[in-house]
Design a protein around this motif. Structure first.
Motif: not given
Length: 93
Positions: A5-11, A27-28, A36-37
């Motif tokens: 998984r990829i985790v983004f932190l948004a403000s 993801l692409r 391979s997320a």
């Protein structure tokens, strides 16, 4: 590299929505980069507050110091006179 998984932190919630709308493209691109997320997680984490800037020290002019000394000489209260003279001492030399 195996990353599930990829985790983004948004403000803000608005930025989180924008990232979620681009989830497929993100993801692409991750796969192109060799990750391979399969899952994109977006969390809202407001930016930390900026520390307050230190207060700028104000410098009194010579003229202001002169007027403070003149006012101090006319005061009967010794404590108040001392405070005026202390302020006058802060003037630029």
């Amino acid at each position: 590299m195996h990353v599930e998984r990829i985790v983004f932190l948004a403000s803000s919630a608005a930025w989180a929505s924008r990232v979620r709308m681009e989830q497929a493209a993100i993801l692409r691109l991750a796969r192109i980069l060799g990750l391979s997320a399969r899952v994109l997680i977006v969390k809202v984490a407001p930016l930390p507050a900026r520390p307050p800037e230190p207060a700028k020290r104000l410098v009194l002019s010579r003229a202001a110091a002169h007027h403070l000394r003149a006012a101090a000489s006319s005061l009967a209260d010794p404590e108040l006179r001392a405070r005026f003279l202390a302020l006058a001492a802060l003037a630029e030399s």
